[in-house]
Scaffold this active site. Sequence first.
Site, PDB file in Angstrom:
ATOM      1  N   ASP A 196      -2.624  -9.037   5.682  1.00 32.81           N
ATOM      2  CA  ASP A 196      -1.604  -8.076   6.098  1.00 32.81           C
ATOM      3  C   ASP A 196      -0.299  -8.346   5.354  1.00 32.81           C
ATOM      4  O   ASP A 196      -0.048  -9.464   4.892  1.00 32.81           O
ATOM      5  CB  ASP A 196      -1.355  -8.179   7.605  1.00 32.81           C
ATOM      6  CG  ASP A 196      -2.569  -7.805   8.427  1.00 32.81           C
ATOM      7  OD1 ASP A 196      -3.412  -7.042   7.911  1.00 32.81           O
ATOM      8  OD2 ASP A 196      -2.675  -8.269   9.572  1.00 32.81           O
ATOM      9  N   LYS A 197       0.531  -7.342   5.262  1.00 29.69           N
ATOM     10  CA  LYS A 197       1.800  -7.459   4.549  1.00 29.69           C
ATOM     11  C   LYS A 197       2.588  -8.695   4.984  1.00 29.69           C
ATOM     12  O   LYS A 197       3.090  -9.454   4.150  1.00 29.69           O
ATOM     13  CB  LYS A 197       2.642  -6.202   4.790  1.00 29.69           C
ATOM     14  CG  LYS A 197       4.057  -6.275   4.228  1.00 29.69           C
ATOM     15  CD  LYS A 197       4.873  -5.045   4.595  1.00 29.69           C
ATOM     16  CE  LYS A 197       6.313  -5.173   4.117  1.00 29.69           C
ATOM     17  NZ  LYS A 197       7.139  -3.997   4.491  1.00 29.69           N
TER      18      LYS A 197
END
Length: 340
Positions: free
Chosen positions: A163-164
């Site tokens: 995830d970011k």
Amino acid sequence: MKDSGLIISTTSVEEEVEDSLDSVGEIEWRKWVVSEALHGSRLDRALAELVPEFSRSYLQQLIESGAVLQGERPLTKPAMKVRAGDIGLIELRPTPQSQAFKPESMELESVFVDEHLRVINKPAGLVVHPAPGNWSGTLLNGLLALDPKAISLPRAGIVHRLDKDTSGLMVIARTRQVMDALVHLIAEREVSRQYVALAHRPWAGPKAREVEEAIGRDPRNRLRMAVVNLEHQHGKTAKTRFELIENADKGCWLRCILFTGRTHQIRVHAAHIGHPLVSDDVYGGSAAAAMSRQALHADRLAFKHPVTGEAMAFNAPLPADMRLALENWGLGYNGNKWDL
């Protein structure tokens, strides 16, 4: 190039795709001529044959905005019928999507690299793949600038994602053969991916717990994932092992081991058992311990090299924000130092 029903007056489509990727922000006027094969076709369908690097829906927008001309007259109805011999110009502007696979120089930490693969330590805040809202500045863009081989690979060799706002280790393929092999290893659960996380609420009960709950789109919020009942909802099986490293008054420091790799899996499963991750507001966490992003770090990665067969294992030290968070909660002083 095969006869598509349109006569292309300049270079080949392949060359023009390359040109469009090299001309960010520039406008290109392209000539179109309808051949007999497309006589009677819709205008948007005919143009889609000429410029396949743009979607038909985007071409419809261009038509409706007056960017398609026949002589001096704009053609503004996508469904209008064209005739053999019709000739005109279309004004093409690069879309964010068409620019997504451009190299962009950025600092990427390579933990290991050989001719077959690369292991990187992704910083928090870096998006992995281009997507709406993030068509540039992604890990994929950085890999294209870092490695000339990446342009020939799907997704620049990326075989799994973080995830970011999750930091840590990722393995990247540098050849198609190794990419296919890594995808197979991940599918067969022969790649060990381990994380550390800071979660709300002190841990109670056995120090290890396996959560085996299917994950799918949250029916109440399509932007989230959720634990779902596969008898009633669409989803995929998912399994995570949580192990307590150390407790604090306000929460717990956990090791998280993936057996499957579903979207947001650790975050969803942690929230499901009552321990949402610190600062993960999507899944019920709140800001604490000075963390400004979800407190999750991929610190261990292990697999057999797809070509040499050598057993490989990598560790990524905790980033500064997680070290500070642990200090703020008084963790890491009972024989459990940060870099486990």
